[in-house]
Write a protein that holds these residues in place. Structure first.
Motif, PDB file in Angstrom:
ATOM      1  N   ILE A 263      44.286  33.934  28.679  1.00 32.34           N
ATOM      2  CA  ILE A 263      43.539  33.778  29.661  1.00 32.34           C
ATOM      3  C   ILE A 263      42.773  35.032  29.299  1.00 32.34           C
ATOM      4  O   ILE A 263      41.220  34.106  29.275  1.00 32.34           O
ATOM      5  N   ALA A 264      43.375  36.429  29.353  1.00 31.14           N
ATOM      6  CA  ALA A 264      42.191  37.393  29.638  1.00 31.14           C
ATOM      7  C   ALA A 264      41.608  37.973  28.282  1.00 31.14           C
ATOM      8  O   ALA A 264      40.659  38.096  28.887  1.00 31.14           O
ATOM      9  N   ASP A 265      42.646  37.518  27.269  1.00 35.48           N
ATOM     10  CA  ASP A 265      42.177  37.346  26.065  1.00 35.48           C
ATOM     11  C   ASP A 265      40.890  36.723  25.424  1.00 35.48           C
ATOM     12  O   ASP A 265      40.819  36.637  24.787  1.00 35.48           O
ATOM     13  N   SER A 266      40.851  35.436  25.953  1.00 37.15           N
ATOM     14  CA  SER A 266      39.623  34.498  26.085  1.00 37.15           C
ATOM     15  C   SER A 266      38.409  35.056  27.089  1.00 37.15           C
ATOM     16  O   SER A 266      36.995  34.022  26.527  1.00 37.15           O
ATOM     17  N   GLY A 267      38.465  36.005  27.653  1.00 37.19           N
ATOM     18  CA  GLY A 267      37.501  36.354  28.630  1.00 37.19           C
ATOM     19  C   GLY A 267      36.946  35.335  29.778  1.00 37.19           C
ATOM     20  O   GLY A 267      36.037  35.543  30.877  1.00 37.19           O
ATOM     21  N   LEU A 268      38.670  34.908  29.972  1.00 33.67           N
ATOM     22  CA  LEU A 268      38.155  34.208  31.740  1.00 33.67           C
ATOM     23  C   LEU A 268      38.944  34.570  32.925  1.00 33.67           C
ATOM     24  O   LEU A 268      39.033  33.560  33.533  1.00 33.67           O
ATOM     25  N   ALA A 269      39.381  35.686  32.551  1.00 36.83           N
ATOM     26  CA  ALA A 269      39.621  36.315  34.149  1.00 36.83           C
ATOM     27  C   ALA A 269      38.760  37.694  34.041  1.00 36.83           C
ATOM     28  O   ALA A 269      37.904  37.907  33.559  1.00 36.83           O
ATOM     29  N   GLU A 272      39.321  41.732  38.514  1.00 35.92           N
ATOM     30  CA  GLU A 272      39.744  41.333  40.182  1.00 35.92           C
ATOM     31  C   GLU A 272      41.369  40.296  39.836  1.00 35.92           C
ATOM     32  O   GLU A 272      41.721  39.759  40.902  1.00 35.92           O
ATOM     33  N   SER A 273      40.916  39.080  38.842  1.00 31.34           N
ATOM     34  CA  SER A 273      41.644  38.383  38.471  1.00 31.34           C
ATOM     35  C   SER A 273      43.117  38.901  38.294  1.00 31.34           C
ATOM     36  O   SER A 273      43.698  37.613  38.501  1.00 31.34           O
ATOM     37  N   ASP A 274      43.105  39.670  38.352  1.00 33.29           N
ATOM     38  CA  ASP A 274      44.498  40.197  37.715  1.00 33.29           C
ATOM     39  C   ASP A 274      45.164  39.534  36.564  1.00 33.29           C
ATOM     40  O   ASP A 274      46.538  38.893  36.779  1.00 33.29           O
ATOM     41  N   GLY A 275      44.501  38.512  35.407  1.00 31.81           N
ATOM     42  CA  GLY A 275      44.977  37.989  33.860  1.00 31.81           C
ATOM     43  C   GLY A 275      44.612  36.322  35.129  1.00 31.81           C
ATOM     44  O   GLY A 275      44.964  35.598  34.075  1.00 31.81           O
ATOM     45  N   PHE A 276      44.588  36.268  36.203  1.00 29.51           N
ATOM     46  CA  PHE A 276      44.211  34.878  36.499  1.00 29.51           C
ATOM     47  C   PHE A 276      43.092  34.541  36.008  1.00 29.51           C
ATOM     48  O   PHE A 276      41.764  35.490  35.984  1.00 29.51           O
ATOM     49  N   VAL A 277      43.003  32.594  35.903  1.00 32.87           N
ATOM     50  CA  VAL A 277      41.314  32.088  35.540  1.00 32.87           C
ATOM     51  C   VAL A 277      40.436  32.702  36.721  1.00 32.87           C
ATOM     52  O   VAL A 277      41.184  32.608  38.009  1.00 32.87           O
ATOM     53  N   ARG A 291      30.773  25.621  32.913  1.00 32.63           N
ATOM     54  CA  ARG A 291      31.879  23.947  32.889  1.00 32.63           C
ATOM     55  C   ARG A 291      33.030  23.815  32.667  1.00 32.63           C
ATOM     56  O   ARG A 291      33.675  23.597  32.442  1.00 32.63           O
ATOM     57  N   VAL A 292      33.320  25.710  33.230  1.00 31.45           N
ATOM     58  CA  VAL A 292      34.801  25.869  33.015  1.00 31.45           C
ATOM     59  C   VAL A 292      35.344  25.717  34.790  1.00 31.45           C
ATOM     60  O   VAL A 292      35.199  26.414  35.376  1.00 31.45           O
ATOM     61  N   TRP A 293      36.414  25.502  35.167  1.00 29.43           N
ATOM     62  CA  TRP A 293      36.820  25.109  35.689  1.00 29.43           C
ATOM     63  C   TRP A 293      38.507  25.145  35.994  1.00 29.43           C
ATOM     64  O   TRP A 293      38.771  25.595  34.901  1.00 29.43           O
ATOM     65  N   GLY A 294      39.237  25.895  36.954  1.00 30.09           N
ATOM     66  CA  GLY A 294      40.557  26.807  37.058  1.00 30.09           C
ATOM     67  C   GLY A 294      41.013  26.080  38.590  1.00 30.09           C
ATOM     68  O   GLY A 294      40.657  26.182  39.594  1.00 30.09           O
ATOM     69  N   LEU A 295      42.689  25.693  38.552  1.00 33.08           N
ATOM     70  CA  LEU A 295      43.130  25.621  40.004  1.00 33.08           C
ATOM     71  C   LEU A 295      45.126  25.321  39.282  1.00 33.08           C
ATOM     72  O   LEU A 295      45.047  25.959  38.200  1.00 33.08           O
ATOM     73  N   GLY A 296      45.299  25.442  40.126  1.00 36.13           N
ATOM     74  CA  GLY A 296      47.096  25.051  39.718  1.00 36.13           C
ATOM     75  C   GLY A 296      47.011  27.022  39.790  1.00 36.13           C
ATOM     76  O   GLY A 296      46.887  27.801  40.373  1.00 36.13           O
ATOM     77  N   ASP A 297      48.613  27.054  39.272  1.00 34.84           N
ATOM     78  CA  ASP A 297      49.155  27.738  39.972  1.00 34.84           C
ATOM     79  C   ASP A 297      48.682  29.618  39.059  1.00 34.84           C
ATOM     80  O   ASP A 297      49.021  30.197  38.439  1.00 34.84           O
ATOM     81  N   ALA A 299      44.938  29.615  38.901  1.00 34.32           N
ATOM     82  CA  ALA A 299      44.389  29.840  39.138  1.00 34.32           C
ATOM     83  C   ALA A 299      43.534  31.314  40.089  1.00 34.32           C
ATOM     84  O   ALA A 299      45.130  31.010  41.219  1.00 34.32           O
ATOM     85  N   ALA A 300      42.976  32.175  40.308  1.00 30.53           N
ATOM     86  CA  ALA A 300      43.034  32.834  41.248  1.00 30.53           C
ATOM     87  C   ALA A 300      42.132  32.443  42.666  1.00 30.53           C
ATOM     88  O   ALA A 300      40.652  32.305  42.389  1.00 30.53           O
ATOM     89  N   VAL A 301      42.501  31.662  43.205  1.00 33.07           N
ATOM     90  CA  VAL A 301      42.002  31.116  44.262  1.00 33.07           C
ATOM     91  C   VAL A 301      42.142  31.584  45.684  1.00 33.07           C
ATOM     92  O   VAL A 301      41.704  30.398  46.576  1.00 33.07           O
ATOM     93  N   ASP A 302      42.956  32.649  45.942  1.00 35.90           N
ATOM     94  CA  ASP A 302      42.861  33.133  46.852  1.00 35.90           C
ATOM     95  C   ASP A 302      43.553  32.792  48.409  1.00 35.90           C
ATOM     96  O   ASP A 302      43.941  32.260  49.656  1.00 35.90           O
ATOM     97  N   ALA A 303      44.768  31.524  47.988  1.00 36.79           N
ATOM     98  CA  ALA A 303      45.964  31.184  48.389  1.00 36.79           C
ATOM     99  C   ALA A 303      47.197  30.886  47.266  1.00 36.79           C
ATOM    100  O   ALA A 303      47.154  31.196  46.703  1.00 36.79           O
ATOM    101  N   MET A 304      48.881  30.746  48.470  1.00 36.83           N
ATOM    102  CA  MET A 304      49.380  31.671  47.906  1.00 36.83           C
ATOM    103  C   MET A 304      49.500  29.740  46.869  1.00 36.83           C
ATOM    104  O   MET A 304      49.460  28.654  47.194  1.00 36.83           O
ATOM    105  N   PRO A 305      50.025  29.856  45.762  1.00 33.51           N
ATOM    106  CA  PRO A 305      50.010  29.197  44.582  1.00 33.51           C
ATOM    107  C   PRO A 305      50.817  28.336  45.153  1.00 33.51           C
ATOM    108  O   PRO A 305      52.016  28.201  45.814  1.00 33.51           O
ATOM    109  N   SER A 306      50.965  26.546  45.213  1.00 37.25           N
ATOM    110  CA  SER A 306      52.354  25.496  45.490  1.00 37.25           C
ATOM    111  C   SER A 306      51.578  24.293  44.852  1.00 37.25           C
ATOM    112  O   SER A 306      50.678  23.714  45.149  1.00 37.25           O
ATOM    113  N   GLY A 307      52.863  23.169  44.922  1.00 42.24           N
ATOM    114  CA  GLY A 307      51.691  21.977  44.587  1.00 42.24           C
ATOM    115  C   GLY A 307      51.566  21.297  45.441  1.00 42.24           C
ATOM    116  O   GLY A 307      50.564  20.763  44.992  1.00 42.24           O
TER     117      GLY A 307
END
Ligand code: FAD
Length: 397
Positions: A263-269, A272-277, A291-297, A299-307
């Motif tokens: 993710i970071a190697d592709s320039g998507l982090a 601030e996002s600590d390697g997350f999308v 045109r790129v979206w991130g979700l789930g564990d 992605a840096a969504v500023d919330a605790m990841p959960s199902g």
């Protein structure tokens, strides 16, 4: 060179997030949705905590991947190795390149063993385990249930751990087991939590503290597991007042997680996002590539990841892909997340909160942050069929 195969929406990762989104897009009328997912087995990961608590088996949480991919969604059984967002192309390990109209990046997070030296070696011994690795979940219960005296340390990281309060499930079920077996007084239970609270829901915290008091659990918050010495059976802990070393007879670890490196190697982090999308945490759209979206564990969504958080994230991404195309206003994800925690073998509470730590109950008329037997039955026995029949099929509103 042949041009890459093109898909209207391409989804990277066929876990909870990827399949729910793919199914939801198909339901919304999107004709061409493809998912890249290398694993042939799909896991309903929340049941791992019940495996670690002796209340489920690994068979209960797995299904063949191709049986759960939603109808009409094409699956590439391959691994993503990189994204070129400038060219709108994804590279797979087998050499295939795929183009996309919109791209959803959701490959989950992975255990970061490097962050806690010695921890991976320790879980290779009979005296340490985790529910965060499928192959070690059953061993967690073997280890805990066979303990009759000594010290057990439960170390729960706050660094990107998916749904970290569920790590208390094996603890409270094991404590209940020790109480019934008459050995609770002979076991020193240490709970070491990196976060400053057991859970970020102010309604659920007192109930969890009360359960810990009932079983004589020594709780240390704001304390992290620095390293493990598997040979000596000691852990090094770091808290506000420095470091200390503690011996253990049994060790449970909820280890730090990190995003896949590509993710970071592709320039998507971003830094601030600590390697997350790196997405706008409200719209879930990438900060630099519309045109790129991130979700789930992942992605840096500023919330605790959960199902549970995906029940709100998936419809937002599905609608915002259309909104971007039509130029209409985007919807917002409010940071809702949820953690179901058992407080004994028979009861469970639901912590539900938003990114400000405000309670955000799904059913405001009933206090679900109070431990209830009915909630445990729901979480253990009703939630899995709902997951297979509805959530991964994209039936999320
Ligand atoms: C032990 C445990 C207990 C949990 N308990 C609960 C709970 O009780 N309640 C709750 O709400 N949540 C719980 N969660 C959290 C929940 O399971 C996750 O938040 C959810 O699975 C996230 O979905 P995801 O699709 O983002 O990631 P995942 O479900 O991890 O799926 C990611 C997918 O991407 C694939 N992938 C990885 N790398 C690549 C690549 N390079 N190319 C293509 N595909 C790739 C993986 O194979 C995987 O299938 C728990 C998690 C764990 C680990």
């Amino acid at each position: 060179m042949t041009p890459p195969a093109q898909h209207d929406v391409l989804v990277l990762g066929g876990g909870n997030a990827g399949l729910s989104l793919a199914g939801r897009l198909r339901r919304d009328g999107c004709r061409d949705v493809a998912v890249v997912e290398p694993k042939d087995v799909h896991e309903y990961r929340p049941l791992l905590s019940y495996v670690a608590a002796g209340m489920a088996t690994v068979d209960d949480l797995t299904r063949p991947q191709d049986d759960v991919v939603p109808d009409g969604v094409r699956r590439y059984a391959d691994r993503v190795v990189g994204v070129d967002a400038e060219r709108s192309v994804v590279r797979l390990a087998g050499g295939t390149e795929l183009g996309y109209g919109d791209l959803a990046v959701c490959p989950g997070a992975e255990v970061d063993w490097d962050a806690v030296p010695g921890a991976q070696e320790a879980v290779g011994t009979p005296h340490a385990a985790t529910s965060y690795v499928t192959g070690l979940a059953a061993k967690t219960w073997t280890m805990l249930s066979s303990l009759t005296s000594g010290r057990v340390v439960f170390a729960v990281s706050a660094r990107h751990v998916p749904c970290f309060p569920v790590a208390y499930k094996p603890l409270f079920v094991a404590a209940d087991h020790w109480r019934r077996a008459g050995v609770l007084d002979a076991i020193d239970i240490q709970l070491v939590v990196e976060a400053h609270r057991l859970v970020d829901d102010p309604r659920a915290e007192p109930a969890l503290r009360a359960a810990a008091d009932r079983y004589g659990v020594h709780v240390r918050t704001g304390t992290r597991l620095d390293s493990v010495d598997a040979a000596d059976r000691t852990v090094r802990l770091r808290g506000q007042h420095g470091t200390s070393t503690t011996a253990y007879d049994a060790l449970y670890v909820a280890p730090p997680h990190r995003a896949p490196g590509w993710i970071a190697d592709s320039g998507l982090a971003t830094p601030e996002s600590d390697g997350f999308v790196a997405v706008d945490p409200r719209t879930l759209q990438h900060v630099a590539h519309p045109r790129v979206w991130g979700l789930g564990d992942a992605a840096a969504v500023d919330a605790m990841p959960s199902g549970g958080a995906l029940r709100r994230q998936v419809p937002v991404v599905a609608r915002n892909i259309q909104a971007r195309r039509k130029g209409t206003p985007m919807q917002h994800y409010d940071g809702y997340t949820v953690a179901p925690v058992t407080t004994s073998r028979r009861e469970l509470l639901l912590a539900e909160y938003d990114r400000e730590g405000r309670p955000d109950p799904g059913f405001p008329l009933v206090d679900l942050a109070r431990p209830r037997g009915s909630l445990l039955l729901f979480d253990r026995y009703l939630q899995p069929p709902i997951y297979w029949r509805r959530l991964v099929q994209g039936k999320v509103s």
